[in-house]
Design a protein around this motif. Structure first.
Motif, mmCIF file in Angstrom:
data_model
loop_
_atom_site.group_PDB
_atom_site.id
_atom_site.type_symbol
_atom_site.label_atom_id
_atom_site.label_comp_id
_atom_site.label_asym_id
_atom_site.label_seq_id
_atom_site.Cartn_x
_atom_site.Cartn_y
_atom_site.Cartn_z
ATOM 1 N N THR A 12 10.273 3.261 -4.704
ATOM 2 C CA THR A 12 10.353 3.992 -3.444
ATOM 3 C C THR A 12 9.371 3.405 -2.434
ATOM 4 O OG1 THR A 12 8.626 5.560 -4.064
ATOM 5 C CG2 THR A 12 10.899 6.107 -4.720
ATOM 6 N N LEU A 13 9.491 3.844 -1.197
ATOM 7 C CA LEU A 13 8.542 3.409 -0.167
ATOM 8 C C LEU A 13 7.124 3.782 -0.573
ATOM 9 C CD1 LEU A 13 7.770 2.313 2.623
ATOM 10 C CD2 LEU A 13 8.283 4.579 3.565
ATOM 11 N N GLY A 14 6.944 4.986 -1.082
ATOM 12 C CA GLY A 14 5.613 5.418 -1.510
ATOM 13 C C GLY A 14 5.036 4.528 -2.598
ATOM 14 N N GLU A 15 5.883 4.154 -3.559
ATOM 15 C CA GLU A 15 5.423 3.262 -4.632
ATOM 16 C C GLU A 15 5.055 1.889 -4.076
ATOM 17 O OE1 GLU A 15 8.001 5.231 -8.306
ATOM 18 O OE2 GLU A 15 8.898 3.642 -7.078
ATOM 19 N N ARG A 16 5.844 1.395 -3.111
ATOM 20 C CA ARG A 16 5.529 0.098 -2.484
ATOM 21 C C ARG A 16 4.204 0.177 -1.729
ATOM 22 N NH1 ARG A 16 10.928 0.083 -1.829
ATOM 23 N NH2 ARG A 16 10.904 0.871 0.309
ATOM 24 N N LEU A 17 3.991 1.276 -1.003
ATOM 25 C CA LEU A 17 2.739 1.434 -0.244
ATOM 26 C C LEU A 17 1.528 1.439 -1.175
ATOM 27 C CD1 LEU A 17 3.804 4.100 2.408
ATOM 28 C CD2 LEU A 17 3.367 1.669 2.798
ATOM 29 N N ALA A 18 1.620 2.177 -2.274
ATOM 30 C CA ALA A 18 0.511 2.234 -3.239
ATOM 31 C C ALA A 18 0.274 0.872 -3.875
ATOM 32 C CB ALA A 18 0.800 3.291 -4.304
ATOM 33 N N LEU A 19 1.350 0.191 -4.271
ATOM 34 C CA LEU A 19 1.237 -1.127 -4.895
ATOM 35 C C LEU A 19 0.588 -2.134 -3.946
ATOM 36 C CD1 LEU A 19 2.021 -3.004 -7.327
ATOM 37 C CD2 LEU A 19 4.089 -3.514 -6.035
ATOM 38 N N LEU A 20 1.046 -2.149 -2.703
ATOM 39 C CA LEU A 20 0.496 -3.091 -1.727
ATOM 40 C C LEU A 20 -0.972 -2.795 -1.445
ATOM 41 C CD1 LEU A 20 3.579 -3.267 0.630
ATOM 42 C CD2 LEU A 20 2.557 -5.227 -0.554
ATOM 43 N N ARG A 21 -1.297 -1.519 -1.285
ATOM 44 C CA ARG A 21 -2.688 -1.147 -1.004
ATOM 45 C C ARG A 21 -3.598 -1.621 -2.129
ATOM 46 N NH1 ARG A 21 -5.567 2.692 -2.986
ATOM 47 N NH2 ARG A 21 -3.811 3.971 -3.697
ATOM 48 N N LYS A 22 -3.185 -1.381 -3.369
ATOM 49 C CA LYS A 22 -3.996 -1.797 -4.523
ATOM 50 C C LYS A 22 -4.068 -3.316 -4.627
ATOM 51 C CE LYS A 22 -2.987 2.451 -6.966
ATOM 52 N NZ LYS A 22 -2.154 3.086 -7.985
ATOM 53 N N ARG A 23 -2.941 -3.986 -4.370
ATOM 54 C CA ARG A 23 -2.903 -5.443 -4.446
ATOM 55 C C ARG A 23 -3.904 -6.076 -3.473
ATOM 56 N NH1 ARG A 23 2.718 -7.471 -3.888
ATOM 57 N NH2 ARG A 23 2.784 -6.945 -6.067
ATOM 58 N N TYR A 24 -4.039 -5.492 -2.292
ATOM 59 C CA TYR A 24 -4.952 -6.032 -1.283
ATOM 60 C C TYR A 24 -6.367 -5.478 -1.413
ATOM 61 C CZ TYR A 24 -1.448 -8.727 1.144
ATOM 62 O OH TYR A 24 -0.519 -9.677 1.470
ATOM 63 N N GLY A 25 -6.592 -4.594 -2.393
ATOM 64 C CA GLY A 25 -7.935 -4.108 -2.680
ATOM 65 C C GLY A 25 -8.459 -3.056 -1.716
ATOM 66 N N TYR A 26 -7.576 -2.347 -1.052
ATOM 67 C CA TYR A 26 -7.997 -1.298 -0.134
ATOM 68 C C TYR A 26 -8.003 0.055 -0.837
ATOM 69 C CZ TYR A 26 -7.224 -4.335 3.957
ATOM 70 O OH TYR A 26 -7.274 -5.324 4.888
ATOM 71 N N SER A 27 -8.910 0.906 -0.412
ATOM 72 C CA SER A 27 -8.858 2.305 -0.841
ATOM 73 C C SER A 27 -7.969 3.064 0.133
ATOM 74 C CB SER A 27 -10.264 2.917 -0.830
ATOM 75 O OG SER A 27 -10.730 3.045 0.510
ATOM 76 N N GLN A 28 -7.564 4.260 -0.260
ATOM 77 C CA GLN A 28 -6.770 5.073 0.663
ATOM 78 C C GLN A 28 -7.558 5.344 1.944
ATOM 79 O OE1 GLN A 28 -5.578 8.554 -1.596
ATOM 80 N NE2 GLN A 28 -3.627 7.595 -2.159
ATOM 81 N N GLN A 29 -8.861 5.570 1.822
ATOM 82 C CA GLN A 29 -9.690 5.852 2.993
ATOM 83 C C GLN A 29 -9.761 4.643 3.924
ATOM 84 O OE1 GLN A 29 -11.154 8.975 3.812
ATOM 85 N NE2 GLN A 29 -11.137 7.857 5.738
ATOM 86 N N GLU A 30 -9.869 3.446 3.370
ATOM 87 C CA GLU A 30 -9.921 2.242 4.208
ATOM 88 C C GLU A 30 -8.626 2.062 5.002
ATOM 89 O OE1 GLU A 30 -12.919 -0.737 1.801
ATOM 90 O OE2 GLU A 30 -10.931 -0.376 0.957
ATOM 91 N N ILE A 31 -7.487 2.276 4.362
ATOM 92 C CA ILE A 31 -6.209 2.175 5.069
ATOM 93 C C ILE A 31 -6.119 3.274 6.126
ATOM 94 C CG2 ILE A 31 -3.696 2.408 4.824
ATOM 95 C CD1 ILE A 31 -4.762 -0.312 3.963
ATOM 96 N N ALA A 32 -6.557 4.472 5.777
ATOM 97 C CA ALA A 32 -6.548 5.584 6.737
ATOM 98 C C ALA A 32 -7.388 5.239 7.965
ATOM 99 C CB ALA A 32 -7.068 6.857 6.069
ATOM 100 N N ASP A 33 -8.554 4.643 7.746
ATOM 101 C CA ASP A 33 -9.426 4.260 8.862
ATOM 102 C C ASP A 33 -8.772 3.188 9.737
ATOM 103 O OD1 ASP A 33 -11.309 6.061 7.939
ATOM 104 O OD2 ASP A 33 -12.564 4.526 6.974
ATOM 105 N N LEU A 34 -8.118 2.214 9.104
ATOM 106 C CA LEU A 34 -7.445 1.161 9.868
ATOM 107 C C LEU A 34 -6.318 1.720 10.735
ATOM 108 C CD1 LEU A 34 -7.172 -1.710 7.224
ATOM 109 C CD2 LEU A 34 -8.511 -1.749 9.327
ATOM 110 N N LEU A 35 -5.637 2.745 10.225
ATOM 111 C CA LEU A 35 -4.473 3.308 10.921
ATOM 112 C C LEU A 35 -4.822 4.516 11.788
ATOM 113 C CD1 LEU A 35 -1.810 3.182 8.069
ATOM 114 C CD2 LEU A 35 -2.152 1.554 9.924
ATOM 115 N N ASP A 36 -6.080 4.956 11.713
ATOM 116 C CA ASP A 36 -6.523 6.130 12.460
ATOM 117 C C ASP A 36 -5.732 7.371 12.045
ATOM 118 O OD1 ASP A 36 -8.273 7.392 14.182
ATOM 119 O OD2 ASP A 36 -6.955 7.168 15.933
#
Length: 171
Positions: A12-36
């Motif tokens: 799913t899109l959610g699974e892709r988002l989690a996989l990509l975030r982990k692959r690039y070494g970001y935490s959920q908070q770091e992605i949240a900060d980048l996207l405001d």
């Protein structure tokens, strides 16, 4: 690269988002900060309880260096030849340095509050986006400044001029 794309083709899109975030070494908070957005928003997207708006999805695609189609799970016609890849070695050498950016559309730059900023620091560059940092006056105040981190689409930038940083010596 092909192996990595194979990994995100399923799910799913959610699974892709989690996989990509982990692959690039970001935490959920770091992605949240980048996207405001909030960390909870990222968590909701990854759990399938909602999906990013188009502008946030485009920013995510830029962060993960994939097309919006690939992020959405559409992999038809996404084969890129070596000739089609952008040569970013010069821009990558500007990472960490202060520059003045020139924009294709000055009106858009003014709306984004970048036109008056002669100095931005380039934090990261990929094929689609440049992540920059700059200071601006806080709304409603005259002297207070705030640091802003923003993703700018590379197609909107026509040039980057290195600015000389001068240090004042204490005498």
């Amino acid at each position: 690269m092909e192996r990595q794309k194979e990994d995100i083709k399923s799910g799913t899109l959610g699974e892709r988002l989690a996989l990509l975030r982990k692959r690039y070494g970001y935490s959920q908070q770091e992605i949240a900060d980048l996207l405001d957005v909030t960390r909870q928003t990222i968590s909701n997207w990854e759990c399938g309880q909602g999906a990013p708006a188009l502008d946030k999805a485009a920013e995510l695609a830029g962060i993960y260096r994939i097309s919006l189609d690939e992020l959405a799970g559409n992999f038809q016609g996404s084969h890129e030849t070596a000739k089609e890849r952008k040569d970013l070695h010069i821009l990558k050498k500007l990472m960490g340095k202060k520059c003045r950016l020139e924009y294709l559309d000055q009106t858009e730059a003014a709306i984004d509050d970048l036109l008056g900023n002669t100095q931005v620091r380039i934090l990261d560059v990929n094929e689609c986006w440049m992540r920059i940092e700059y200071e601006r006056r806080r709304e409603g105040t005259f002297r207070q400044k705030e640091t802003v981190v923003k993703l700018v689409e590379l197609s909107k930038i026509t040039g980057a001029v290195l600015t000389v940083e001068t240090e004042v010596e204490n005498g």
